[in-house]
Design a protein around this motif. Structure first.
Motif, short mmCIF file in Angstrom:
data_model
loop_
_atom_site.label_atom_id
_atom_site.label_comp_id
_atom_site.label_asym_id
_atom_site.label_seq_id
_atom_site.Cartn_x
_atom_site.Cartn_y
_atom_site.Cartn_z
N ARG A 78 -15.10 54.37 -24.59
CA ARG A 78 -14.16 53.83 -23.54
C ARG A 78 -14.19 54.13 -22.14
O ARG A 78 -14.32 53.69 -21.26
CB ARG A 78 -12.82 54.09 -24.27
CG ARG A 78 -12.39 53.12 -25.31
CD ARG A 78 -10.93 53.27 -25.72
NE ARG A 78 -10.62 52.69 -26.91
CZ ARG A 78 -10.46 51.36 -26.87
NH1 ARG A 78 -10.49 50.47 -25.96
NH2 ARG A 78 -10.30 50.75 -28.18
N PHE A 79 -14.73 55.77 -22.02
CA PHE A 79 -14.99 56.05 -20.55
C PHE A 79 -16.22 55.49 -20.06
O PHE A 79 -16.09 55.16 -18.89
CB PHE A 79 -15.16 57.56 -20.83
CG PHE A 79 -15.48 58.25 -19.49
CD1 PHE A 79 -14.55 58.42 -18.51
CD2 PHE A 79 -16.68 58.94 -19.25
CE1 PHE A 79 -14.64 59.04 -17.27
CE2 PHE A 79 -17.04 59.21 -17.83
CZ PHE A 79 -15.95 59.47 -16.93
N LEU A 80 -17.29 55.48 -20.68
CA LEU A 80 -18.49 55.02 -20.52
C LEU A 80 -18.35 53.43 -20.10
O LEU A 80 -18.89 52.87 -19.12
CB LEU A 80 -19.57 54.87 -21.24
CG LEU A 80 -20.18 56.48 -21.40
CD1 LEU A 80 -21.03 56.48 -22.84
CD2 LEU A 80 -20.60 57.03 -20.07
N TYR A 81 -17.48 52.60 -20.68
CA TYR A 81 -17.23 51.41 -20.39
C TYR A 81 -16.41 51.29 -18.96
O TYR A 81 -16.89 50.41 -18.32
CB TYR A 81 -16.18 50.65 -21.42
CG TYR A 81 -15.98 49.35 -21.09
CD1 TYR A 81 -16.80 48.23 -21.56
CD2 TYR A 81 -14.79 49.01 -20.34
CE1 TYR A 81 -16.40 46.75 -21.14
CE2 TYR A 81 -14.33 47.59 -19.94
CZ TYR A 81 -15.26 46.69 -20.36
OH TYR A 81 -14.79 45.33 -20.31
N LEU A 82 -15.65 52.15 -18.57
CA LEU A 82 -14.97 52.08 -17.22
C LEU A 82 -16.05 52.32 -16.18
O LEU A 82 -15.98 51.82 -15.29
CB LEU A 82 -13.75 52.79 -17.35
CG LEU A 82 -12.62 52.67 -18.43
CD1 LEU A 82 -11.52 53.74 -18.30
CD2 LEU A 82 -12.00 51.22 -17.95
N VAL A 83 -16.71 53.44 -16.64
CA VAL A 83 -18.03 53.99 -15.56
C VAL A 83 -18.90 52.80 -15.07
O VAL A 83 -19.37 52.45 -13.95
CB VAL A 83 -18.51 55.13 -15.97
CG1 VAL A 83 -19.83 55.38 -15.20
CG2 VAL A 83 -17.70 56.27 -16.08
N ALA A 84 -19.32 51.91 -16.28
CA ALA A 84 -20.20 51.07 -16.11
C ALA A 84 -19.78 49.88 -15.41
O ALA A 84 -20.28 49.16 -14.77
CB ALA A 84 -20.83 50.49 -17.29
N THR A 85 -18.56 49.47 -15.71
CA THR A 85 -17.71 48.27 -15.27
C THR A 85 -17.34 48.45 -13.82
O THR A 85 -17.58 47.58 -12.89
CB THR A 85 -16.74 48.04 -15.80
OG1 THR A 85 -16.98 47.53 -17.39
CG2 THR A 85 -15.91 46.73 -15.47
N HIS A 86 -16.88 49.65 -13.33
CA HIS A 86 -16.57 49.95 -12.07
C HIS A 86 -17.02 50.74 -11.23
O HIS A 86 -16.95 50.74 -9.66
CB HIS A 86 -14.92 50.42 -12.14
CG HIS A 86 -13.90 49.46 -13.06
ND1 HIS A 86 -13.29 48.45 -12.40
CD2 HIS A 86 -13.62 49.61 -14.38
CE1 HIS A 86 -12.65 47.89 -13.40
NE2 HIS A 86 -12.61 48.41 -14.29
N SER A 87 -17.88 51.63 -11.55
CA SER A 87 -18.46 52.65 -10.51
C SER A 87 -19.90 52.82 -10.64
O SER A 87 -20.66 52.84 -9.68
CB SER A 87 -17.68 54.01 -10.50
OG SER A 87 -18.00 54.55 -11.88
N GLY A 88 -20.34 53.23 -11.79
CA GLY A 88 -21.85 53.52 -12.11
C GLY A 88 -21.94 54.99 -12.12
O GLY A 88 -22.89 55.59 -12.38
N TYR A 89 -21.01 55.76 -11.59
CA TYR A 89 -20.97 57.13 -11.36
C TYR A 89 -19.96 57.85 -11.83
O TYR A 89 -18.63 57.12 -11.61
CB TYR A 89 -21.14 57.44 -9.67
CG TYR A 89 -22.63 57.20 -9.20
CD1 TYR A 89 -23.59 58.02 -9.08
CD2 TYR A 89 -22.87 56.02 -8.82
CE1 TYR A 89 -24.63 57.70 -8.61
CE2 TYR A 89 -24.23 55.42 -8.38
CZ TYR A 89 -25.14 56.42 -8.17
OH TYR A 89 -26.59 56.18 -7.82
N PHE A 90 -19.83 59.22 -11.95
CA PHE A 90 -18.92 59.95 -12.59
C PHE A 90 -18.86 61.29 -12.46
O PHE A 90 -20.28 61.90 -12.06
CB PHE A 90 -18.22 59.45 -14.09
CG PHE A 90 -19.29 60.06 -14.96
CD1 PHE A 90 -19.22 61.32 -15.59
CD2 PHE A 90 -20.42 59.24 -15.39
CE1 PHE A 90 -19.90 61.74 -16.54
CE2 PHE A 90 -21.19 59.63 -16.35
CZ PHE A 90 -20.84 61.10 -16.95
N THR A 91 -17.86 62.07 -12.55
CA THR A 91 -17.92 63.73 -12.49
C THR A 91 -17.42 64.10 -13.40
O THR A 91 -16.67 63.57 -14.41
CB THR A 91 -17.18 64.13 -11.21
OG1 THR A 91 -15.86 64.01 -11.38
CG2 THR A 91 -17.68 63.49 -10.07
#
Length: 361
Positions: free
Chosen positions: A21-34
């Motif tokens: 679920r976290f990776l889904y949000l990253v892929a959809t909205h940003s492509g980057y995360f910390t």
């Protein structure tokens, strides 16, 4: 909106449900995360949980450490397998971006993570389809035209800024009616130029909507007041500044219509082009014709315009983001002479202590 088949596809790639679920949000909205964002999302502290997730995603070739600053690592979700599993093959989120764009994407992800219950329009296709239903002309939808391999071919991509767009159901809305809400995520270090440019590019599109809300999100409240003032001066129809702008447009337009072009300055011509698009409705046309032919006195013009203005169809809000991501050296506010960041409005010590270990991955 997260679909079960997307989560199952990520689980098949080797992730548990929470990671998926976290990776889904990253892929959809940003492509980057910390790491801090992952810890906040999962509600866990540093340790085996985050180490297992990052080491696994890197080992599988789905994530790479993108850049570091102040002992903070930023990760880029770049794998075609992940985006393909989510039907996001055409997203540019997986590409390497400039430091400024990475910071903006991190701010966007923070906003999304802080509002887990919102119904976002997640893809370009979703957004375009929604506004087509509202009969918004294609030419007014914000976008950018890209040249193809063939010099004569072009493609328009809409909403390329990737800022969140969701629906609000407010108490003053008619029952069952949802209002589109547009978000702009701004950093601390730069001024309002990018924000003003963004609003200008969206202005005629937003004016075509029957109603909308706008959220200015930033990691410090220092620019909140100025951001709201500019927004109101742009969209507040009954403001003194707007009424005066219409009156000035009338004066410039009369000079143009009477072929007194030599009296127009460059600013006058800019106002004329802008006014021809913005002040184009039946009432204003009627007032202009009466005034231009002497049917309305000069001193009564502004009073007449002000009395006609309607109640605003929009609402402006601000949102305080949790972190400023001043982690890219001089590109994000560091003084080149002293090496000291120009903004310390948001504490970063907590994120540094957790994320510092990411450099070993």
């Amino acid at each position: 909106m997260t679909r079960p088949e997307h989560i199952e596809a990520l689980i098949d790639l080797g992730y548990n449900e929470q990671e998926s679920r976290f990776l889904y949000l990253v892929a959809t909205h940003s492509g980057y995360f910390t790491l801090r964002q992952f810890l906040d999302y999962t509600g866990t502290s540093k340790g085996w949980n985050v180490h297992q997730f990052t080491s696994k995603s890197i080992r599988l070739g789905h994530v790479r450490a993108a850049t570091s600053g102040y002992q903070t690592s930023v990760f880029n979700l770049y794998s075609r397998k992940v985006y393909g599993a989510l039907d996001r093959d055409n997203l540019r989120n997986r590409r390497r971006l400039s430091s400024e764009l990475i910071r903006t994407r991190l701010l966007i992800l923070d906003f999304v993570l802080a509002h887990p219950g919102l119904e976002f329009l997640e893809t370009e296709a979703d957004k375009v389809a929604y506004f087509r239903q509202l009969a918004v002309p294609e030419a007014l939808i914000p976008g950018r035209v890209y040249k193809g391999i063939d010099p004569n071919s072009t493609t328009k991509r809409c909403f390329v800024d990737r800022f969140p767009l969701f629906f609000s159901a407010e108490s003053d809305c008619p029952p069952g009616e949802l209002t589109p809400t547009f978000v702009y995520c701004d950093s601390v270090s730069r001024g309002l130029f990018h924000y003003i440019t963004h609003l200008r590019s969206y202005e005629h599109f937003l004016r075509r909507l029957s109603g909308f809300y706008f959220v200015y999100a930033a990691p410090s409240p220092v620019k909140f007041r100025r951001a709201e003032q500019f927004f109101r001066s742009t969209f507040e129809e009954n403001s003194t500044a707007n009424v005066q702008s219409i009156a000035r447009y009338f004066r410039v337009r009369r000079l143009w219509d009477t072929n007194k072009h030599s009296l127009l300055t460059r600013a006058d011509r800019d106002l004329l082009r802008y006014g021809n698009q913005r002040y184009h409705d039946e009432f204003l046309e009627s007032v202009y014709r009466k005034w231009a032919t002497g049917g309305t006195e000069e001193k009564a013009l502004e009073a007449l315009l002000g009395a006609h203005q309607t109640a605003p169809k929009w609402r402006f809000r601000t949102h305080l983001l949790p972190r400023d991501y001043d982690i890219f050296g001089s590109e994000s506010g560091m003084d080149r002479r002293t090496g000291i960041s120009g903004d310390r409005s948001v504490p970063r010590s907590a994120s540094r202590s957790v994320e510092g270990k990411a450099k070993h991955l």
